[in-house]
Scaffold this motif. Structure first.
Motif, PDB file in Angstrom:
ATOM      1  N   GLU A  22     -29.584  -8.444 -24.166  1.00  0.00           N
ATOM      2  CA  GLU A  22     -30.612  -7.874 -23.292  1.00  0.00           C
ATOM      3  C   GLU A  22     -30.543  -8.568 -21.940  1.00  0.00           C
ATOM      4  O   GLU A  22     -30.634  -9.784 -21.864  1.00  0.00           O
ATOM      5  N   THR A  24     -32.304  -8.555 -18.126  1.00  0.00           N
ATOM      6  CA  THR A  24     -33.463  -8.052 -17.400  1.00  0.00           C
ATOM      7  C   THR A  24     -33.367  -8.420 -15.928  1.00  0.00           C
ATOM      8  O   THR A  24     -33.008  -9.545 -15.588  1.00  0.00           O
ATOM      9  N   LYS A  33     -34.803  -3.485 -17.664  1.00  0.00           N
ATOM     10  CA  LYS A  33     -33.725  -3.891 -18.569  1.00  0.00           C
ATOM     11  C   LYS A  33     -32.450  -3.113 -18.258  1.00  0.00           C
ATOM     12  O   LYS A  33     -32.377  -1.904 -18.510  1.00  0.00           O
ATOM     13  N   ASP A  36     -29.958  -3.187 -22.856  1.00  0.00           N
ATOM     14  CA  ASP A  36     -31.100  -3.261 -23.779  1.00  0.00           C
ATOM     15  C   ASP A  36     -30.589  -3.140 -25.214  1.00  0.00           C
ATOM     16  O   ASP A  36     -30.250  -2.059 -25.669  1.00  0.00           O
ATOM     17  N   THR A  76     -32.052 -12.042 -21.255  1.00  0.00           N
ATOM     18  CA  THR A  76     -33.367 -12.341 -21.839  1.00  0.00           C
ATOM     19  C   THR A  76     -33.373 -12.208 -23.355  1.00  0.00           C
ATOM     20  O   THR A  76     -34.418 -12.406 -23.980  1.00  0.00           O
ATOM     21  N   GLY A  77     -32.227 -11.880 -23.948  1.00  0.00           N
ATOM     22  CA  GLY A  77     -32.272 -11.783 -25.398  1.00  0.00           C
ATOM     23  C   GLY A  77     -30.894 -11.540 -25.980  1.00  0.00           C
ATOM     24  O   GLY A  77     -29.948 -11.209 -25.267  1.00  0.00           O
ATOM     25  N   GLY A  78     -30.794 -11.735 -27.293  1.00  0.00           N
ATOM     26  CA  GLY A  78     -29.559 -11.450 -27.997  1.00  0.00           C
ATOM     27  C   GLY A  78     -28.696 -12.674 -28.186  1.00  0.00           C
ATOM     28  O   GLY A  78     -29.068 -13.796 -27.796  1.00  0.00           O
ATOM     29  N   ARG A  79     -27.569 -12.456 -28.825  1.00  0.00           N
ATOM     30  CA  ARG A  79     -26.627 -13.536 -29.047  1.00  0.00           C
ATOM     31  C   ARG A  79     -25.224 -13.061 -28.700  1.00  0.00           C
ATOM     32  O   ARG A  79     -24.898 -11.884 -28.850  1.00  0.00           O
TER      33      ARG A  79
END
Lengths: 332, 305
Positions: A22, A24, A33, A36, A76-79
């Motif tokens: 993710e 952003t 985003k 996403d 802002t997220g995930g791996r």
């Protein structure tokens, strides 16, 4: 959305596993985003094609793998799992060791991606000096060897020239040499042929294929051009407005697209000997990421959309034949 | 077909453009002559058979003769040789100070422009602060500072050349702001360049990107700005020396030669005229040279005229 549902039956031979990535961007109108929940695998010696219109998040996804998303963008997220390690959790210093050595990148514009005041040879040799602790002479010799491999005539002489003294095709060859000098495991190619003539384009695609066979590198090949993708990729991932809408083996996707957007993209390809007159186009444009339609992001351009599509965003779900699609109306 | 001419690179082209710039070429020649004469001052002294350090009160204000081509001063010393020694000091101060200021300014500007954001804000407000300092009073205070109390070794403080080091340090410490702003502005643009992103993608760290990728692209404007600043440094040195705060006699500089001549302006106007004209010619030559280099190194600037 649950990343667990998106993850494929991950084969253990994947060298890079991206899960729920993710990105952003902070804008005047709030957070947007650009990528996403993007998930995919890269496998050694194979090419994943990433296709979509301009502004759908292809380049941002690629830069996020190297943690080079330009501000005001942020991951802002995930791996991003590389050899079991999450790249997003590494220190900046440790990330520098991976860039150019294990994962490298070929850019769209070879004209601007080379420093105008340094020689081609010095720029190709740089990664070796940074990562290998190689001496100047040693690195320079390796750079000349690499220029030879990518098919540049008189490599020893060419290494001493400046970028503006080369043609566009030559520069893109040199860029590929620069990306491969440290024998990386993964090569990210962001529209590597878009800035080139069609004939040169074919040569560069051939060269990339040959380099992949020689070094066994996994390639993430980004293009807006499905025709180019179809030539290069083993598997294809289609992105729309920051989301992955379809992922499938290349042959299956081209022969039998499931998502209406993919179908639209394939219909816009000119085909030899088929039909006359105007090429079809997908109506409308990619929606503004700050003002997405409710439900499915493609619903305002989709010929099949109904109230259900406009009510909830379809998740990426498994389809027969090792395929994934995010559409309630996906052709079975 | 193009490689034969191209391979001389940007500097070959720049040289050709520079050679078309008559005024700059003449200025460069004048400066070279001045510099050579200044460096060769002891040789000139020996050739004339005079000693500029020796006071000869029987030979004050002598007219021009074979031994004293420009006559002698109020203490009977040879004017030409004193002027040449003064040129040594003034040119040395000008060049060294301009270089030191350029180094400081480049480092500050690179860091501010490359990192941007808060670092940039902080460094640039500091730069603005330095620019806003009332220069002359500050220089006077700094020049009056007792160096021994600052903690420098006594041997150094009492050495003959300390006024030289002092003026170089003072002027460099306030003179770096122009280059800092110039470099910062260019670095802000360059850090967005594709080749900087490409260097990041190759694993280059911040220091390497600044030194290897951004700095070489800024060499031309830095050279031009440094050349232009040599002139103003020489002027500033002469002002400070004229006020008695710069180079201290008996070391001659064009500035303090002028101070000496001040009292004698009615008896021996030539003594004021010579250092004055040398300062004038040198400053204007550095300015012409800077303009010429600008046009040669940045042809786009010339098209706009």
């Amino acid at each position: 959305m649950e990343p667990a549902r998106e993850s494929p039956n991950a084969p253990s031979d994947a060298i890079l596993e991206v899960r729920g990535l993710e990105v952003t961007f902070a804008t005047d109108r709030g957070a947007v985003k650009a990528a996403d929940g993007v998930s995919f695998d890269l496998k050694p010696g194979l090419t994943l094609g990433l296709v979509g219109e301009s502004g759908c998040g292809k380049t941002v996804t690629a830069l996020a793998l190297l943690r080079l998303v330009p501000p005001p963008g942020r991951i802002t997220g995930g791996r991003v799992l590389f050899g079991g390690e999450d790249l997003l959790a590494l220190s900046e210093r440790a990330m520098e060791d991976i860039r150019g050595k294990r994962i490298s990148m070929v850019f769209q514009e070879p004209t601007t991606a080379f420093n105008p005041v340094l020689t081609i040879g010095d720029q190709i040799a740089e990664a070796l000096i940074i990562h290998g602790g190689a001496g100047r002479a040693e690195a320079h010799a390796a750079a000349v060897g690499m220029l030879d491999k990518v098919g540049i005539p008189d490599p020893a002489e060419r290494a001493g020239t400046y970028p503006h003294q080369m043609s566009g095709g030559m520069r893109q060859r040199a860029m590929i040499a620069m990306a491969l000098i440290c024998r990386p495991d993964i090569l990210i190619a962001d529209e590597p042929t878009t800035a080139l003539d069609v004939t040169i384009q074919a040569q560069i695609l051939d060269l990339m294929g040959a380099m992949q066979r020689e070094f066994g590198v996994a390639i993430l090949f980004i293009s807006h051009d499905l025709a180019v993708i179809s030539e290069m990729a083993d598997e294809v991932m289609v992105m729309y407005a920051g989301r992955v809408v379809e992922r499938a083996p290349a042959d299956a996707l081209l022969a039998h697209p499931l998502h209406p957007y993919t179908q639209g993209l394939i219909e816009t390809l000119p085909r030899h000997g088929v039909g006359r007159g105007r090429l079809p186009a997908i109506p409308g444009t990619v929606p503004d990421l700050g003002a997405l339609p409710d439900g499915c992001r493609f619903s305002d351009r989709c010929p099949l959309a109904d109230d259900g599509c406009r009510a909830a965003d379809p998740p990426l779900t498994r389809a027969p034949g090792g395929r994934w699609v995010a559409c309630y109306k996906a052709a079975p | 077909m193009s490689t034969a001419t191209d391979s001389r690179g940007m500097f070959g082209l720049a040289l050709r453009r520079f050679r078309r710039h008559r005024l700059a070429l003449g200025s460069a020649a004048a400066l070279v002559v001045l510099a050579v004469l200044a460096v060769a001052a002891p040789l000139v002294e020996a050739a004339l058979g005079v000693d500029s350090g020796v006071v000869d009160l029987f030979n004050r204000f002598a007219p021009a003769t074979a031994a004293h081509p420009l006559g002698t001063d109020e203490l009977g010393r040879d004017v030409l040789v004193r002027l040449l020694y003064g040129g040594r000091v003034s040119l040395l101060v000008g060049l060294v100070t301009a270089l030191a200021a350029a180094v400081i300014g480049t480092i500050v500007g690179l860091i501010a422009g490359f990192y941007g954001g808060r670092v940039d804000g902080l460094l640039m407000r500091f730069t603005d602060g330095v620019i806003a300092l009332p220069l002359l009073p500050l220089l006077i205070v700094l020049a009056a500072l007792d160096l021994e109390k600052v903690g420098l070794p006594a041997a150094f403080v009492q050495s003959e050349n300390v006024s030289l080091y002092r003026i170089i340090a003072i002027v460099a410490l306030v003179g770096w702001t122009t280059v800092a702003r110039l470099v910062r502005g260019a670095a802000l643009t360059l850090r967005e360049a594709d080749f900087v992103l490409a260097a990041h993608a190759q694993g280059a760290g911040a220091l390497r990107i600044m030194a290897v990728h951004i700095l070489p692209n800024l060499i031309s404007p830095i050279i031009v700005a440094t050349t232009l600043s040599v002139g103003s440094v020489i002027l500033l040195e002469s002002v400070l020396s004229f006020l008695g705060l710069g180079i201290q006699p008996p070391i001659p500089s064009w500035g303090n030669l002028l101070t000496n001549a001040q009292e004698l302006i009615w008896t021996a106007p030539a003594l004021a005229f010579y250092p004055g004209i040398l300062i004038f010619v040198t400053v204007i030559a550095f300015n012409f040279l800077g303009d010429g280099l600008q046009d040669a190194l940045d042809p786009k600037a010339m098209e706009g005229r």
